[in-house]
Design an enzyme around this catalytic site. Sequence first.
Site, mmCIF file in Angstrom:
data_model
loop_
_atom_site.group_PDB
_atom_site.id
_atom_site.type_symbol
_atom_site.label_atom_id
_atom_site.label_comp_id
_atom_site.label_asym_id
_atom_site.label_seq_id
_atom_site.Cartn_x
_atom_site.Cartn_y
_atom_site.Cartn_z
ATOM 1 N N GLU B 69 0.831 -1.180 0.104
ATOM 2 C CA GLU B 69 0.143 0.069 -0.038
ATOM 3 C C GLU B 69 0.886 1.141 -0.004
ATOM 4 O OE1 GLU B 69 -0.601 -2.658 2.027
ATOM 5 O OE2 GLU B 69 -2.684 -3.172 1.696
ATOM 6 N N HIS B 138 -11.162 -4.965 10.783
ATOM 7 C CA HIS B 138 -11.723 -4.898 9.520
ATOM 8 C C HIS B 138 -13.107 -4.475 9.741
ATOM 9 C CE1 HIS B 138 -8.552 -8.166 8.779
ATOM 10 N NE2 HIS B 138 -8.713 -7.885 7.555
#
Lengths: 330, 343, 78
Positions: B69, B138
């Site tokens: 990322e 998450h």
Amino acid sequence: MNHTPTTEQRLWMYRHMVLSRYLEERIESLYMEGKTPVFNMAKGPIPGEMHLSNGQEPCAVGVCVHLTPEDIVTATHRPHHIAVAKGVDLDAMVAEIFGKATGLAGGRGGHMHLFDAKVNFSCSGIIGEGLGPAVGAALSRKLQGKPGVAVAFMGEGAANQGAFHEALNLAAVWQLPVVFVIEDNAWGISVAKQASTAVPRNDRRASAYGMPGVHVADNDVEAIFSAAGDAIARAREGQGPTLIEIETARLAGHFMGDGEDYRPKGEKEGLKQRDPIPRYRRQLLDAELLDDISDTDLVEQAHARIEAAIRFAQDSEFLPPEAALEMVFV
Amino acid sequence: MSMTTTGAGTRKLTIARAMAEATAQEMRNDPRVFVMGEDVGPLGGVFGNTRGLYDEFGAERVRDTPISETAFIGAAVGAASDGMRPIVELMFVDFFGVCMDAIYNLMAKNIYFSGGKVKVPMVLMTSTGGGYSDAGQHSQCLYGTFAHLPGMKVVAPSNAYDAKGLMTAAIRDDNPVVFMYHKSLQGMGWLGTEKGATVPVPEESYALEIGKATVVREGHDVTLVSLAAGVHHCLRAAQALEDEGFSAEVVDLRSLVPLDRETIRASVAKTGRLIVVDEDYHSYGVSGEIIASVVEHDHACLKAAPRRVAYPDIPIPFAPTMEQWALPNADKIVDAFHQMMLS
Amino acid sequence: MSTAITVPDDLWEGDSEGVITAWLVNDGAEVAQGDLVAEVMVEKAQYEIEAPAAGVLTIAKQEDEVVEKGETIASLES
Ligand SMILES: Cc1ncc(C[n+]2csc(CCOP(=O)(O)OP(=O)(O)O)c2C)c(N)n1
């Protein structure tokens, strides 16, 4: 280090692979309860995401057979096989996967966040996140003059994270007792290793950090045993870190419910034919370390142990909801 | 500027499809637009929002990335500054930790550092929200985290009409835009989709101005302010309150940066009561900002102390019993209103 | 003329049941041949149902209903 496992070690590895696989099979069917025909992740006795480790058991047992409870292991979002091999309390682990009060964290963590301090095991759902803590735990042992090595497990996808490169360098520059173990199952969700990774083999990246890089082919239990044994022995003797990449196989989807349309046709069937557990069983039968009777015994005992853990989890209560507010701080 | 329910025929889209359609339309018109992220290619995105793009535009413009990322979000900044218009995906907003430097020190600041001479026309799309037991790494929303840091626009639609218009606007914007889509609104059945998010969407391309809130339900007794999934909780609460004889106005923020304080203030000036609903953490976040925006402007208009229904300041627990207990919902909003009327 | 919209036999592999997660057109609306009208989900995978002909849609299976391959989920009048 002796590169041939003892009979005891062989049977230990086999038994822990069987334990882990049966746990995954049971989780698989329990997970689907309440999710057929409508697959809603929030439903059933095990809600949320579920990443099964079927096929990757050799990596866990071939490494953890060399470890003691005082050694440290960090694992990933796909942690069950490693937790089983590291000796995480099975009852408390399964209860955590069910979110129950008797779980490792009372249900606060779930399947991607299993912490068992008694055996120095932890895992995380963020890719590459286990490496730093493994390096730090190794440093801590060194500073405290205490024995122990740290092993960081990861998927091959993690080798492209910054954290991977930073942690390898740090471990090497400080010569810490760490072993980095890459379970290369060829896929990061739907993205193939060769589409995401500039080198065919990540063990070659070890040379960039001045540490040995070892490659283990074909998900071979005893080759993993041997490579891990050397690396862990080196770490224990103060000779610094090692990187190992193991070619393994993901026999299930990335997570439960994965359509797996991205896999080439026939790949999965091929992998299943090379399922490492029947392969190792055959190896042990051929070596006459196991016969049909002792095998049946071993398998039945393993299944009974898992069934007991599942019953324990099912019979446990949930914490009262307000318990969500506790344990933010100690 | 159209409202959520106007301008559409009978065709409905999920938010996932609306995002993909807006992206495809911009990619057809503008060769500078391209997409990068994990699993955005043949898979079409874990949450469906790049579905069909790979087939239409190919691997050159719809790029599956390594799990890197920092590298690919940093790369998007570089490409954006060099004349491209990248759309990058951070699969779950929770993963911002591995790449925040690229986001808030590069993406958000390069325009300023260059005295406006360098543009950063990129979209960072990222999924938010829980409610399905995906636990503490998450399930977060982190709206406040992103909105707090200056230099990036932040949008969070509650339905497919807004999603398409905001996506188009985000791609056309010369500034970085963080597009936060809530998993429960995405139209992926396995995430237990909120039906109200799948609404009629015109086929032709259109942009919604970033920075404009909208009143999705009019009322005069209380203003319920929220965003994304929270809007649907508010609408249900407003319905329940109507059954009790109260009329609630619901404001859908749609954008966090810029924040449309005018629309909020105008609504509270009318109703005299304010409840902010936020699935992000309670403290230091969107709910506090909304209340402050009203109170520092004119506290005399308030008939009662404002309230917030937000996520408690705890990591998100896995066990469904605990998570559901902690999440905002319509009942909690109705309760908050009752308490407000008692005090 | 009436044309049934059925779940194609080759929409997904195997015999699993699916569920209609969204109707993308309202009951009673006019659709053109090839229009995307519904989404069906099998586990986490989503599949598209297109209108086999033009016509006015009458929905037979609602959102969240479970469907099998070959099953009629709506009809089109033209
Ligand atoms: C920082 C970060 N980025 C993305 C993800 C989403 N994600 C979860 S698992 C996964 C693939 C991981 O592949 P690999 O490391 O090879 O492990 P495997 O799943 O194959 O065991 C991805 C991209 C994540 N959890 N964390």
